[in-house]
Design a protein around this motif. Structure first.
Motif, PDB file in Angstrom:
ATOM      1  N   GLN A 161      80.200 -30.854 153.274  1.00 55.88           N
ATOM      2  CA  GLN A 161      80.863 -31.928 154.007  1.00 55.88           C
ATOM      3  C   GLN A 161      81.064 -31.566 155.466  1.00 55.88           C
ATOM      4  N   GLU A 162      81.404 -30.321 155.750  1.00 53.37           N
ATOM      5  CA  GLU A 162      81.588 -29.886 157.141  1.00 53.37           C
ATOM      6  C   GLU A 162      80.263 -29.937 157.904  1.00 53.37           C
ATOM      7  N   ASN A 163      79.167 -29.603 157.231  1.00 54.38           N
ATOM      8  CA  ASN A 163      77.854 -29.726 157.860  1.00 54.38           C
ATOM      9  C   ASN A 163      77.588 -31.178 158.259  1.00 54.38           C
ATOM     10  N   LEU A 164      77.892 -32.096 157.358  1.00 54.43           N
ATOM     11  CA  LEU A 164      77.667 -33.510 157.658  1.00 54.43           C
ATOM     12  C   LEU A 164      78.569 -33.965 158.798  1.00 54.43           C
ATOM     13  N   GLU A 165      79.809 -33.504 158.797  1.00 54.01           N
ATOM     14  CA  GLU A 165      80.720 -33.859 159.886  1.00 54.01           C
ATOM     15  C   GLU A 165      80.206 -33.352 161.224  1.00 54.01           C
ATOM     16  N   MET A 166      79.581 -32.176 161.212  1.00 56.97           N
ATOM     17  CA  MET A 166      79.006 -31.634 162.451  1.00 56.97           C
ATOM     18  C   MET A 166      77.897 -32.544 162.982  1.00 56.97           C
ATOM     19  N   GLY A 167      77.187 -33.203 162.061  1.00 55.48           N
ATOM     20  CA  GLY A 167      76.129 -34.109 162.479  1.00 55.48           C
ATOM     21  C   GLY A 167      76.646 -35.321 163.231  1.00 55.48           C
ATOM     22  N   ALA A 168      77.910 -35.649 163.009  1.00 52.18           N
ATOM     23  CA  ALA A 168      78.488 -36.845 163.630  1.00 52.18           C
ATOM     24  C   ALA A 168      79.306 -36.509 164.877  1.00 52.18           C
ATOM     25  N   TYR A 169      79.032 -35.363 165.483  1.00 50.87           N
ATOM     26  CA  TYR A 169      79.893 -34.903 166.583  1.00 50.87           C
ATOM     27  C   TYR A 169      79.897 -35.843 167.787  1.00 50.87           C
ATOM     28  N   LEU A 170      78.841 -36.627 167.976  1.00 51.40           N
ATOM     29  CA  LEU A 170      78.798 -37.548 169.121  1.00 51.40           C
ATOM     30  C   LEU A 170      79.503 -38.874 168.833  1.00 51.40           C
ATOM     31  N   ARG A 171      79.780 -39.125 167.589  1.00 51.48           N
ATOM     32  CA  ARG A 171      80.334 -40.430 167.216  1.00 51.48           C
ATOM     33  C   ARG A 171      81.845 -40.486 167.424  1.00 51.48           C
ATOM     34  N   ARG A 172      82.333 -41.677 167.751  1.00 53.96           N
ATOM     35  CA  ARG A 172      83.763 -41.890 167.941  1.00 53.96           C
ATOM     36  C   ARG A 172      84.295 -42.936 166.966  1.00 53.96           C
ATOM     37  N   ASP A 173      83.450 -43.350 166.026  1.00 58.18           N
ATOM     38  CA  ASP A 173      83.861 -44.355 165.056  1.00 58.18           C
ATOM     39  C   ASP A 173      84.119 -43.686 163.705  1.00 58.18           C
ATOM     40  N   ASP A 174      84.408 -44.480 162.704  1.00 57.69           N
ATOM     41  CA  ASP A 174      84.688 -43.981 161.365  1.00 57.69           C
ATOM     42  C   ASP A 174      83.369 -43.563 160.708  1.00 57.69           C
ATOM     43  N   ILE A 175      83.256 -42.287 160.338  1.00 60.27           N
ATOM     44  CA  ILE A 175      81.983 -41.776 159.806  1.00 60.27           C
ATOM     45  C   ILE A 175      81.939 -41.786 158.280  1.00 60.27           C
ATOM     46  N   ARG A 176      83.034 -42.191 157.634  1.00 60.11           N
ATOM     47  CA  ARG A 176      83.098 -42.066 156.173  1.00 60.11           C
ATOM     48  C   ARG A 176      82.037 -42.912 155.474  1.00 60.11           C
ATOM     49  N   GLY A 177      81.765 -44.102 156.008  1.00 63.77           N
ATOM     50  CA  GLY A 177      80.754 -44.955 155.392  1.00 63.77           C
ATOM     51  C   GLY A 177      79.375 -44.323 155.428  1.00 63.77           C
ATOM     52  N   THR A 178      79.031 -43.693 156.565  1.00 64.25           N
ATOM     53  CA  THR A 178      77.736 -43.022 156.679  1.00 64.25           C
ATOM     54  C   THR A 178      77.659 -41.838 155.731  1.00 64.25           C
ATOM     55  N   MET A 179      78.769 -41.106 155.605  1.00 65.56           N
ATOM     56  CA  MET A 179      78.779 -39.959 154.698  1.00 65.56           C
ATOM     57  C   MET A 179      78.550 -40.405 153.258  1.00 65.56           C
ATOM     58  N   GLU A 180      79.152 -41.509 152.859  1.00 62.12           N
ATOM     59  CA  GLU A 180      78.932 -42.013 151.506  1.00 62.12           C
ATOM     60  C   GLU A 180      77.480 -42.452 151.315  1.00 62.12           C
ATOM     61  N   GLN A 181      76.862 -42.987 152.372  1.00 63.23           N
ATOM     62  CA  GLN A 181      75.445 -43.348 152.293  1.00 63.23           C
ATOM     63  C   GLN A 181      74.586 -42.107 152.065  1.00 63.23           C
ATOM     64  N   VAL A 182      74.941 -41.002 152.740  1.00 60.81           N
ATOM     65  CA  VAL A 182      74.214 -39.741 152.546  1.00 60.81           C
ATOM     66  C   VAL A 182      74.401 -39.250 151.114  1.00 60.81           C
ATOM     67  N   PHE A 183      75.621 -39.356 150.587  1.00 60.06           N
ATOM     68  CA  PHE A 183      75.867 -38.917 149.215  1.00 60.06           C
ATOM     69  C   PHE A 183      75.147 -39.829 148.213  1.00 60.06           C
ATOM     70  N   ASP A 184      75.008 -41.103 148.536  1.00 60.14           N
ATOM     71  CA  ASP A 184      74.234 -42.000 147.668  1.00 60.14           C
ATOM     72  C   ASP A 184      72.752 -41.610 147.669  1.00 60.14           C
TER      73      ASP A 184
END
Length: 234
Positions: free
Chosen positions: A96-119
Motif C-alpha cells: 500500500q505504501e508503494n502505491l501511495e508513493m505512486g500518487a505523490y503528485l496528486r492532491r485529490d482522493d487516491i482511494r478510488g484509484t487504489m481500489e481499482q489497482v486492487f481490482d
C-alpha cells in the motif's frame, strides 16, 4: 498525428549514437510493442521517449505538443508513467505504501484509484500490508505497474514487464496489460518474449541496431516469414 510519438530519434550516450532515425508511436487504448535482438536499442528507445536520454536529432510529441526538452519528471506531470525493468519497487515499504508513493503528485482522493489497482491485481489487496521485498517476482511487477497506474497516466511505458517470471505469470501480466489498454491508456512496452508480446500488440516495432527494421500490426509481424525466421525462432 499519433497520441505519443518519438519521431526520427537519433541519440545515445556520449558521442556514440545508439538510435538512428528511430520512430516509435502509440495511440490511446493501443498496445505498442518494441522487440528485437539483444543490443538493438529497445530500452534506449523507451528511455528516449521518456526523456532519460538526450536526442541529437528528432522529436517527442504527446497529443501534438513537443515535449522533447522536458525532464522525465515533467513528462510524468503530463501523464506519462514509466516502469523500469529492475529495482522498480521500494522493498522496505508495504504494498500500500508503494502505491501511495505512486500518487505523490496528486492532491485529490487516491482511494478510488487504489481500489481499482486492487481490482486489477487482487493479490495486492490481500498483501497490502506486506513489505514489497517479501513478494514474488511476478507480484513485485504487479506492484510496479500498480504504482504507475496511481498517477492516472494517459501513457504507460513498461520495460521488460515479464522479465524473470514464469510463463503462467507472464500470461497473467499480459492479460492485465490488455485490461489496462481497454480503459483507454496508451501502452508502450519493450519485451524479450517477442512472440507472446506481438500476440497482444496492436502494433509492433522490430528494431535492429537502433533502426526500424519492421513496423506493422502485431498480427502482421507474427505472420511475416522474415520476422518469424530472424526474430521469433522460425
Amino acid at each position: 498525428m499519433s497520441f505519443l510519438i518519438g519521431d526520427g530519434m537519433t541519440g545515445g550516450y556520449g558521442s556514440a549514437d545508439i538510435l538512428h532515425d528511430c520512430t516509435i508511436a502509440v495511440e490511446k487504448g493501443e498496445i505498442a510493442v518494441i522487440v528485437g535482438p539483444n543490443g538493438a536499442g529497445k530500452s534506449t528507445a523507451m528511455k528516449a521517449v521518456f526523456g532519460m536520454l538526450p536526442l541529437r536529432l528528432g522529436h517527442v510529441r504527446l497529443e501534438g505538443e513537443d515535449i522533447t526538452a522536458l525532464t522525465p519528471q515533467a513528462r510524468v506531470a503530463k501523464g506519462m508513467a514509466f516502469v523500469p525493468q529492475t529495482q522498480n519497487v521500494f522493498t522496505s515499504l508495504t504494498v500500500q505504501e508503494n502505491l501511495e508513493m505512486g500518487a505523490y503528485l496528486r492532491r485529490d482522493d487516491i482511494r478510488g484509484t487504489m481500489e481499482q489497482v486492487f481490482d486489477l491485481f487482487p493479490i495486492l489487496g490481500e498483501k497490502r500490508r506486506q513489505p514489497a521485498g517479501e513478494l514474488s517476482g511476478g507480484q513485485r511487477q504487479q506492484v510496479a505497474v500498480g504504482r504507475a497506474l496511481m498517477t492516472q497516466p494517459s501513457v504507460l511505458m513498461l520495460d521488460e514487464p515479464t522479465a524473470g517470471v514464469s510463463p503462467i505469470v507472464m500470461d497473467e501480466l499480459f492479460d492485465r496489460i490488455i485490461e489496462v489498454a481497454r480503459t483507454g491508456i496508451a501502452i508502450l512496452m519493450v519485451e524479450q518474449n517477442a512472440r507472446q508480446a506481438l500476440n497482444i500488440a496492436d502494433r509492433g516495432y522490430v528494431l535492429v541496431q537502433g533502426e526500424n527494421r519492421y513496423t506493422d500490426t502485431g498480427e502482421a509481424l507474427l505472420a511475416n516469414p522474415d520476422v518469424r525466421r530472424s526474430f521469433l525462432g522460425g
